[in-house]
Design an enzyme around this catalytic site. Structure first.
Site, mmCIF file in Angstrom:
data_model
loop_
_atom_site.group_PDB
_atom_site.id
_atom_site.type_symbol
_atom_site.label_atom_id
_atom_site.label_comp_id
_atom_site.label_asym_id
_atom_site.label_seq_id
_atom_site.Cartn_x
_atom_site.Cartn_y
_atom_site.Cartn_z
ATOM 1 N N HIS A 125 31.519 39.819 37.015
ATOM 2 C CA HIS A 125 30.217 40.392 37.392
ATOM 3 C C HIS A 125 29.593 39.711 38.612
ATOM 4 C CE1 HIS A 125 30.203 42.964 33.954
ATOM 5 N NE2 HIS A 125 30.107 41.986 33.077
ATOM 6 N N ASP A 162 38.196 44.577 30.586
ATOM 7 C CA ASP A 162 36.953 44.195 29.920
ATOM 8 C C ASP A 162 36.132 45.448 29.637
ATOM 9 O OD1 ASP A 162 33.998 43.249 29.906
ATOM 10 O OD2 ASP A 162 35.069 41.348 29.918
ATOM 11 N N HIS A 164 33.029 45.850 29.878
ATOM 12 C CA HIS A 164 31.990 45.992 30.901
ATOM 13 C C HIS A 164 32.651 46.111 32.275
ATOM 14 C CE1 HIS A 164 30.128 43.704 27.543
ATOM 15 N NE2 HIS A 164 29.116 44.521 27.777
ATOM 16 N N ASP A 245 36.355 42.326 24.805
ATOM 17 C CA ASP A 245 35.139 42.807 24.160
ATOM 18 C C ASP A 245 35.136 44.316 23.904
ATOM 19 O OD1 ASP A 245 35.115 42.980 26.912
ATOM 20 O OD2 ASP A 245 33.139 42.079 27.179
#
Length: 307
Positions: A125, A162, A164, A245
């Site tokens: 990120h 991931d 996200h 995740d």
């Protein structure tokens, strides 16, 4: 041979009580890999990333901000709503990025064929200008830039599973045709990026998973969209943002994968690396916040990397 890069400093990054990205995550991963079946892992202590390596992907102001934001022992420096630094965070972040750089050097000089970096804080990120989403430096972007600048590669692929979207990685490379970024992620979900029409200079490919999606949808988006693009790119090196995740037990998202899905995708990424990159693949830990699911998923991933 599979190399495992980690460092005790990565356990000293502590964003504070109750934070999802806690030191216990890495402890769970390392305990899972402390088993006879992983005895053949070549375990290496991660070096620090250098300022030069970080500045290939981050603005000077961002690097300076992180270097100068270390709080005193016992203190917390809040960088944004989700992202914080403790006294040990800078050393952890430098070792996390440095692990990826060292892994690139090892696989490209033939010392190792594949590597897994068991490090934190995560990275995907972090943008060129800011820390966000638990991430201080963009570890995998630092690695890709090192492969381009130092080793002269022309085609580096980043596969990100991931849950996200890796908004920082995409933003850093969206105008760099030598890097292909392929991501599967839940949408809608933080950080609210990664639409299918975000294509960069033709080097960005996003696969959307709706809340509640499971194994079938995950495998379909990789089989029909992402893996064909990776194959057509013919990467000389594959880098993997390995976030676990999207597991059905993870508390931060709504995708329903199991560890067998991570093994399935890892096997296919290894096969692609063997076809195009002499087997060269480096994976790094990103998300995964249920400790039991994280340990089991990492074990499945590393077993598949070992072949």
């Amino acid at each position: 041979m599979l190399r495992l890069y980690t460092h005790p400093a990565c356990l000293q990054h502590d964003p504070g009580p109750g934070h999802a990205e806690q030191p216990a995550r890495l402890r769970a991963v390392l305990r899972a890999l402390d088993h006879d079946r992983y005895a053949a892992l070549d375990r290496i202590e991660a070096p620090r990333a250098t300022r030069e390596q970080l500045l290939r992907v981050h603005a000077t102001a961002h690097v300076e901000h992180i270097l100068n934001s270390v709080p005193p022992e016992g203190g917390i420096c809040q960088l944004d709503e989700d992202t914080a630094m403790s006294h040990g965070s800078l050393e952890a972040a430098l070792r996390a990025a440095g692990a990826l750089v060292a892994a690139v050097d090892a696989v490209l000089d033939g010392t190792a064929q594949r590597a897994f970096c068991a490090v934190r804080p995560p990275g995907h990120h972090a943008t060129r200008e800011r820390a966000m989403g638990f991430c201080l430096f963009n570890n995998i972007a630092v690695a890709a830039a090192h492969a381009l600048a130092v080793h002269g590669l022309k085609r580096v692929a980043i596969a990100d599973f991931d849950v996200h979207h890796g908004n920082g990685t995409q933003a850093i490379f969206e105008h760099e045709p030598r890097v292909l970024f392929a991501s599967s992620h839940q949408s809608p979900l933080y950080p609210d990026s990664g639409r299918e029409d975000e294509r960069g200079v033709g080097n960005i490919v996003n696969g959307i998973l709706s809340p509640g999606a499971g194994s079938y949808e995950f495998r379909e988006v990789w089989d029909s969209v992402l893996l064909p693009r990776l194959n057509a790119f013919r990467p000389q090196l594959i880098l993997v943002s390995a976030g676990f995740d999207a597991h059905r037990d993870d508390p931060l998202a709504d995708i329903r994968l199991g560890e067998e899905d991570y093994a399935w995708l890892t096997e296919r990424l290894v096969a692609l690396a063997c076809t195009h990159a002499n087997g060269r693949l480096i994976s790094t830990l990103e998300g995964g916040y249920d400790l039991t699911a994280l340990a089991a998923s990492t074990s499945a991933h590393v077993s598949a990397l070992m072949g």
